[in-house]
Design a protein around this motif. Structure first.
Motif, PDB file in Angstrom:
ATOM      1  N   TRP A 172       0.810  -1.213   0.000  1.00  0.00           N
ATOM      2  CA  TRP A 172       0.000   0.000   0.000  1.00  0.00           C
ATOM      3  C   TRP A 172       0.853   1.278   0.000  1.00  0.00           C
ATOM      4  O   TRP A 172       0.350   2.372   0.238  1.00  0.00           O
ATOM      5  CB  TRP A 172      -0.933   0.009   1.200  1.00  0.00           C
ATOM      6  N   ALA A 173       2.130   1.144  -0.279  1.00  0.00           N
ATOM      7  CA  ALA A 173       3.012   2.320  -0.326  1.00  0.00           C
ATOM      8  C   ALA A 173       2.568   3.272  -1.431  1.00  0.00           C
ATOM      9  O   ALA A 173       1.866   2.887  -2.364  1.00  0.00           O
ATOM     10  CB  ALA A 173       4.451   1.871  -0.553  1.00  0.00           C
ATOM     11  N   VAL A 174       2.988   4.528  -1.302  1.00  0.00           N
ATOM     12  CA  VAL A 174       2.565   5.584  -2.220  1.00  0.00           C
ATOM     13  C   VAL A 174       3.779   6.343  -2.742  1.00  0.00           C
ATOM     14  O   VAL A 174       4.767   6.534  -2.021  1.00  0.00           O
ATOM     15  CB  VAL A 174       1.611   6.574  -1.511  1.00  0.00           C
ATOM     16  N   LEU A 175       3.713   6.756  -3.987  1.00  0.00           N
ATOM     17  CA  LEU A 175       4.737   7.613  -4.576  1.00  0.00           C
ATOM     18  C   LEU A 175       4.272   9.062  -4.423  1.00  0.00           C
ATOM     19  O   LEU A 175       3.248   9.449  -4.986  1.00  0.00           O
ATOM     20  CB  LEU A 175       4.939   7.279  -6.054  1.00  0.00           C
ATOM     21  N   PHE A 176       5.009   9.840  -3.635  1.00  0.00           N
ATOM     22  CA  PHE A 176       4.654  11.241  -3.392  1.00  0.00           C
ATOM     23  C   PHE A 176       5.513  12.143  -4.277  1.00  0.00           C
ATOM     24  O   PHE A 176       6.739  12.201  -4.097  1.00  0.00           O
ATOM     25  CB  PHE A 176       4.862  11.600  -1.918  1.00  0.00           C
ATOM     26  N   PRO A 177       4.910  12.849  -5.228  1.00  0.00           N
ATOM     27  CA  PRO A 177       5.668  13.708  -6.149  1.00  0.00           C
ATOM     28  C   PRO A 177       6.528  14.767  -5.468  1.00  0.00           C
ATOM     29  O   PRO A 177       7.543  15.183  -6.024  1.00  0.00           O
ATOM     30  CB  PRO A 177       4.568  14.349  -7.005  1.00  0.00           C
ATOM     31  N   LYS A 178       6.136  15.209  -4.263  1.00  0.00           N
ATOM     32  CA  LYS A 178       6.905  16.249  -3.574  1.00  0.00           C
ATOM     33  C   LYS A 178       8.128  15.687  -2.866  1.00  0.00           C
ATOM     34  O   LYS A 178       9.008  16.453  -2.439  1.00  0.00           O
ATOM     35  CB  LYS A 178       6.016  16.983  -2.573  1.00  0.00           C
ATOM     36  N   ALA A 179       8.188  14.371  -2.718  1.00  0.00           N
ATOM     37  CA  ALA A 179       9.332  13.744  -2.044  1.00  0.00           C
ATOM     38  C   ALA A 179      10.584  13.880  -2.915  1.00  0.00           C
ATOM     39  O   ALA A 179      10.502  13.818  -4.143  1.00  0.00           O
ATOM     40  CB  ALA A 179       9.045  12.285  -1.756  1.00  0.00           C
ATOM     41  N   PRO A 180      11.746  14.058  -2.307  1.00  0.00           N
ATOM     42  CA  PRO A 180      12.974  14.285  -3.085  1.00  0.00           C
ATOM     43  C   PRO A 180      13.395  13.123  -3.973  1.00  0.00           C
ATOM     44  O   PRO A 180      14.093  13.318  -4.959  1.00  0.00           O
ATOM     45  CB  PRO A 180      14.025  14.563  -1.994  1.00  0.00           C
ATOM     46  N   ASP A 181      12.965  11.906  -3.626  1.00  0.00           N
ATOM     47  CA  ASP A 181      13.381  10.744  -4.400  1.00  0.00           C
ATOM     48  C   ASP A 181      12.235  10.179  -5.243  1.00  0.00           C
ATOM     49  O   ASP A 181      12.267   9.018  -5.653  1.00  0.00           O
ATOM     50  CB  ASP A 181      13.934   9.655  -3.478  1.00  0.00           C
ATOM     51  N   PHE A 182      11.238  11.002  -5.505  1.00  0.00           N
ATOM     52  CA  PHE A 182      10.081  10.545  -6.292  1.00  0.00           C
ATOM     53  C   PHE A 182      10.500  10.066  -7.680  1.00  0.00           C
ATOM     54  O   PHE A 182      10.041   9.031  -8.159  1.00  0.00           O
ATOM     55  CB  PHE A 182       9.071  11.679  -6.419  1.00  0.00           C
ATOM     56  N   ALA A 183      11.393  10.820  -8.340  1.00  0.00           N
ATOM     57  CA  ALA A 183      11.808  10.481  -9.706  1.00  0.00           C
ATOM     58  C   ALA A 183      12.520   9.136  -9.773  1.00  0.00           C
ATOM     59  O   ALA A 183      12.601   8.523 -10.848  1.00  0.00           O
ATOM     60  CB  ALA A 183      12.719  11.576 -10.265  1.00  0.00           C
TER      61      ALA A 183
END
Length: 282
Positions: A172-183
């Motif tokens: 259920w993890a999420v990719l947060f665009p604002k996180a520094p390692d999103f890319a």
């Protein structure tokens, strides 16, 4: 990189922080529209009002509609001022000193729950003094209506895509665009949801059970307030294990954990005070 993100099994956070965005050039002014974060505060205050109304109708509180509005007004001031000042002083001290006017730019984000608790505590003392009432039974009423606001606030944090969790590979993890390692396709715990449940929903269920099904508010006024502070502190310390620290650590632990220790101690002191005083409500 694009292919990696496209093939990731994790959901990419794409929720808008706006319930309604201002049209045209107004979108670039101030808050830019009606934000879910502001709505969460409104929902919290509305739920508090209706709960206090219910208490009065069920003879669990002496506060009628006019007194409820007075009490809520004091609490709104305590939450907003305490939460904002708490965030700037506890988490953004250097920035606040160099840019004190940032206190008014609330649309940029930044409210601290620990600061909000301090603000509510001071507002409750102020109201008790102004109305010539004991602060302990007022405190019990206040903590019984606080959890919904905490729940809505954490849900708003999730919608905003802020205060994300630590990296993980749970389903259920999420990719947060604002996180520094999103890319890089690094997924994180949706710690805001964890917090909504453990800091808002579960305390609400517990406190409401204690409020309605036990004699604690009559036998030991103030006791319930202390219980809530301890419950919240334990939940917050636990949740910080999943939340990415958003400020430098203090003594090897996150600031949320560090400040919660003092909140827990405060809850213990209040319980001791409530049990020792013996001024039960007839």
């Amino acid at each position: 990189m694009t292919f990696f993100l496209a093939s990731t099994p994790y959901w990419t956070h794409d929720l808008s922080p706006f319930l309604w965005k201002f049209p045209g050039d107004l979108a670039n002014w101030g808050p830019g529209g009606i934000r879910w974060y502001g709505v969460s505060y409104l929902l919290g205050f509305i739920s508090a009002y209706f709960l206090l109304q219910l208490y009065f109708k069920q003879s669990r509180s002496p506060y009628d509609r006019e007194q409820i509005m007075n009490l809520i007004t004091f609490q709104i001031l305590g939450v907003l001022i305490g939460g904002r000042l708490g965030y700037l002083l506890l988490y953004q001290g250097e920035k606040f000193l160099t840019d004190p006017l940032s206190i008014f730019r609330v649309w940029e984000g930044g409210m601290a729950s620990h600061g909000g608790f301090i603000g509510v505590f001071l507002a409750t003392l102020w109201y008790a003094k102004k109305s010539s009432q004991s602060v302990k039974p007022i405190g019990d009423l206040i903590v019984s209506v606080v959890p919904p606001g905490l729940f809505f606030g954490r849900i708003a944090n999730f919608i905003n895509g802020e205060l994300w969790g630590r990296t993980t590979q749970v389903e259920w993890a999420v990719l947060f665009p604002k996180a520094p390692d999103f890319a890089l396709g690094v997924a994180r715990h949706p710690s805001q949801i964890y917090a909504a449940i453990s800091e808002g929903l579960l305390p609400f269920i517990y406190i409401q059970w204690r409020f309605w099904k036990t004699s604690i508010i009559h036998k030991h006024p103030g006791h319930l307030a202390g219980e809530f502070l301890i419950f919240y502190s334990i939940s917050r310390i636990f949740n910080e294990l999943f939340r990415e620290p958003d400020a430098p650590l203090l003594m090897g632990i996150t600031r949320g954990q560090f400040y919660s220790i003092f909140l827990m101690i405060g809850g213990m002191i209040i319980i001791y005070w409530a049990r020792k005083a013996g001024d039960r409500i007839k």
